[in-house]
Design a protein around this motif. Structure first.
Motif, PDB file in Angstrom:
ATOM      1  N   LEU A  81      55.212  23.026  13.392  1.00  0.00           N
ATOM      2  CA  LEU A  81      56.338  23.026  14.321  1.00  0.00           C
ATOM      3  C   LEU A  81      57.607  23.378  13.564  1.00  0.00           C
ATOM      4  O   LEU A  81      58.008  22.671  12.647  1.00  0.00           O
ATOM      5  CB  LEU A  81      56.463  21.658  15.000  1.00  0.00           C
ATOM      6  N   LEU A  82      58.233  24.474  13.964  1.00  0.00           N
ATOM      7  CA  LEU A  82      59.436  24.951  13.289  1.00  0.00           C
ATOM      8  C   LEU A  82      60.712  24.536  14.012  1.00  0.00           C
ATOM      9  O   LEU A  82      61.786  25.053  13.717  1.00  0.00           O
ATOM     10  CB  LEU A  82      59.372  26.476  13.157  1.00  0.00           C
ATOM     11  N   SER A  83      60.580  23.625  14.949  1.00  0.00           N
ATOM     12  CA  SER A  83      61.735  23.114  15.674  1.00  0.00           C
ATOM     13  C   SER A  83      61.490  21.644  15.976  1.00  0.00           C
ATOM     14  O   SER A  83      60.339  21.206  16.134  1.00  0.00           O
ATOM     15  CB  SER A  83      61.937  23.890  16.984  1.00  0.00           C
ATOM     16  N   PRO A 128      65.693  31.139   7.881  1.00  0.00           N
ATOM     17  CA  PRO A 128      65.038  31.089   6.571  1.00  0.00           C
ATOM     18  C   PRO A 128      63.732  30.311   6.566  1.00  0.00           C
ATOM     19  O   PRO A 128      62.773  30.700   5.891  1.00  0.00           O
ATOM     20  CB  PRO A 128      66.096  30.432   5.682  1.00  0.00           C
ATOM     21  N   ASP A 129      63.659  29.192   7.320  1.00  0.00           N
ATOM     22  CA  ASP A 129      62.426  28.405   7.289  1.00  0.00           C
ATOM     23  C   ASP A 129      61.266  29.157   7.916  1.00  0.00           C
ATOM     24  O   ASP A 129      60.125  29.103   7.434  1.00  0.00           O
ATOM     25  CB  ASP A 129      62.632  27.047   7.968  1.00  0.00           C
ATOM     26  N   ALA A 130      61.548  29.888   8.998  1.00  0.00           N
ATOM     27  CA  ALA A 130      60.494  30.677   9.639  1.00  0.00           C
ATOM     28  C   ALA A 130      60.057  31.819   8.739  1.00  0.00           C
ATOM     29  O   ALA A 130      58.860  32.105   8.608  1.00  0.00           O
ATOM     30  CB  ALA A 130      60.987  31.217  10.980  1.00  0.00           C
ATOM     31  N   ALA A 131      61.025  32.481   8.112  1.00  0.00           N
ATOM     32  CA  ALA A 131      60.684  33.573   7.201  1.00  0.00           C
ATOM     33  C   ALA A 131      59.861  33.067   6.024  1.00  0.00           C
ATOM     34  O   ALA A 131      58.906  33.729   5.580  1.00  0.00           O
ATOM     35  CB  ALA A 131      61.962  34.252   6.709  1.00  0.00           C
ATOM     36  N   ALA A 132      60.189  31.895   5.537  1.00  0.00           N
ATOM     37  CA  ALA A 132      59.446  31.332   4.413  1.00  0.00           C
ATOM     38  C   ALA A 132      58.018  30.977   4.820  1.00  0.00           C
ATOM     39  O   ALA A 132      57.061  31.195   4.062  1.00  0.00           O
ATOM     40  CB  ALA A 132      60.172  30.097   3.889  1.00  0.00           C
ATOM     41  N   ALA A 133      57.842  30.445   6.030  1.00  0.00           N
ATOM     42  CA  ALA A 133      56.505  30.111   6.511  1.00  0.00           C
ATOM     43  C   ALA A 133      55.648  31.363   6.646  1.00  0.00           C
ATOM     44  O   ALA A 133      54.468  31.376   6.277  1.00  0.00           O
ATOM     45  CB  ALA A 133      56.595  29.375   7.841  1.00  0.00           C
TER      46      ALA A 133
END
Length: 458
Positions: A81-83, A128-133
């Motif tokens: 979960l990214l949110s 950034p967190d989504a790109a890193a995932a």
């Protein structure tokens, strides 16, 4: 016809349906289609590892419901979960279906990554967190939910990190990013799940074979060469005689009744096409500029004096008259369009739809911007995207053939928008047929036009 609608059009249509169907019905239908597409990609479900990247929007809900369906069929499904806030019903369904919610995926490489990060309302680029995932799984096949997260949905543009999908499962209708480059290159294979939405006319279309067949001019029983249309070609020069040969080759594919050539490469044209008539005379359409060099300006001026529809290609583009001069089809590549608009080529390539529309409005003409997915734009903003070609068509001389094909269709009676978009589709299909999916030459593309038309009408 493949139609692409804007985000606002889709949302209005969805609201109209949601007002008369049970809550969650649209999402359940979308999620079912998504689960089927994932299963097809995997070649089965049982024992497969599926990783969901889930954002806060409805696309995240679609991913969660699809994940629940796959888990019930024996897949090992994990969701990151990214949110802090995700679709509650989808999350409950995943947990009830034995899917797992994890802070970070384990070390096992998943068989597929499902992109449910950002929906159609998202802005280009990723947090950034989504790109890193995403970066952790750059070799894993990706299925995007509705659109690849991070692309410009209504523009076809890219700005920053984004998902590059192998398959995109979209709902209700295609979106502009599915057809228009550079975003379309991030979509992979696009699968449409029909939601029976009451959609308005689409601003962007992509002709399919049946559409082209319906638009093609057909000779009447009593037709003769003049009733079928005469296309004039004023192309080539002492420096570039081959352009005249290729342009007349495209024009002489049988779509018009006669080809008339005026230019400096008479001997070369006659050697290749003895049926081409040489010399001045009445025409129903002109093609000018291909390989015209320093003779292009005068050739364009002479053609415009006839007051017939005209394809303006290559060197003639630098000598365009004011808007409203006549029925013109401009056929620039990105560099030529950049020169016309006074911008850098990179700007055109990054925002192809916007620049094609801007040129069409500025010059009051139909603009056929050549590229991987060529765009045909009208001054009112309506556009068609060509998806029939292949990368091997990026070869010197191919544009000369295309100009001739479009000119023949103009002479045969199609309006400039139809002539440009149908001609572009035929050109791409002829390249596929001529090369069998491999390398092609412009001569072979021109020679294949007749066979493609025959297949369409057969």
């Amino acid at each position: 016809m493949r139609r692409a609608h804007t985000v606002d059009q889709v949302r209005r249509a969805e609201d109209a349906v949601l007002a008369r169907v049970p809550e969650g019905a649209l999402m359940q239908r979308a999620a079912h289609g998504l689960a089927v597409a994932i299963a097809d990609l995997l070649g089965g479900v049982y024992g497969r590892d599926v990783l969901l990247l889930v954002g806060s929007g409805d696309n995240g809900g679609d991913a969660l419901y699809a994940g629940a369906a796959l888990a019930r069929r024996g897949a090992r499904v994990q969701a990151v979960l990214l949110s802090e806030t995700v679709h509650a019903g989808g999350l409950a369904a995943l947990k009830a279906g034995y899917g797992e919610v994890v802070a970070a995926p384990d070390a096992r490489r998943p068989d597929v990554l499902v992109d449910g990060i950002v929906g159609i309302g998202g802005r280009p680029g990723l947090r950034p967190d989504a790109a890193a995932a995403l970066a952790l799984f750059d070799s894993v096949p990706v299925v995007a939910v509705d659109v690849p997260s991070g692309v410009g949905v209504d523009t076809g543009e890219l700005d920053g990190p984004h998902v590059r999908a192998d398959v995109t499962v979209t709902f209700g209708t295609h979106k502009i990013c599915h057809l228009v480059d550079p975003a379309a290159q991030a979509c992979g294979v696009v699968t449409l799940v029909d939601l029976e939405l009451p959609l308005p006319p689409a601003p962007i279309e992509a002709l399919q074979a049946a559409d082209v067949a319906a638009l093609l001019p057909r000779p009447e029983a009593a037709a003769h060469k003049y009733t079928r249309g005469v296309v004039g070609v004023s192309a080539g020069s002492d420096a570039y005689p081959g352009a005249a040969v290729l342009c007349t080759s495209g024009a002489a594919g049988g779509l018009a009744g006669m080809v008339r050539y005026v230019g400096a490469a008479v001997d070369a044209v006659r050697a290749r096409h003895p049926g081409v008539v040489v010399g001045e005379g009445r025409v129903q359409a002109w093609v000018v500029g291909s390989g015209g060099h320093d003779q292009a300006e005068a050739a364009l001026a002479r053609a415009l004096e006839d007051g017939v529809p005209t394809v303006v290609d290559a060197d003639a583009l630098a000598h365009l008259p004011p808007a409203g001069t006549g029925d013109l089809v401009l056929t620039p590549h990105a560099g030529e369009l950049a020169s016309l608009l006074g911008v850098d080529r990179a700007e055109v390539e990054a925002a192809q739809l916007a620049h094609a529309r801007a040129a069409a409005e500025r010059f009051g003409a139909v603009v056929l911007l050549k590229g991987r997915h060529s765009i045909t734009a009208r001054p009112d903003g309506r556009a068609r995207v060509t998806t029939s070609g292949l990368p091997w068509l990026a070869v010197a001389g191919a544009g000369d053939v295309l100009a001739g094909v479009v000119g023949a269709l103009l002479a045969a009676g199609l309006d400039p928008f139809d002539a440009a978009s149908v001609g572009s589709w035929l050109h791409g299909a002829a390249a596929v047929q001529a090369g069998g999916g491999g390398p092609v030459t412009p001569e072979a593309v021109a020679d294949a036009i007749g066979a493609v038309v025959g297949d369409l009408l057969g």
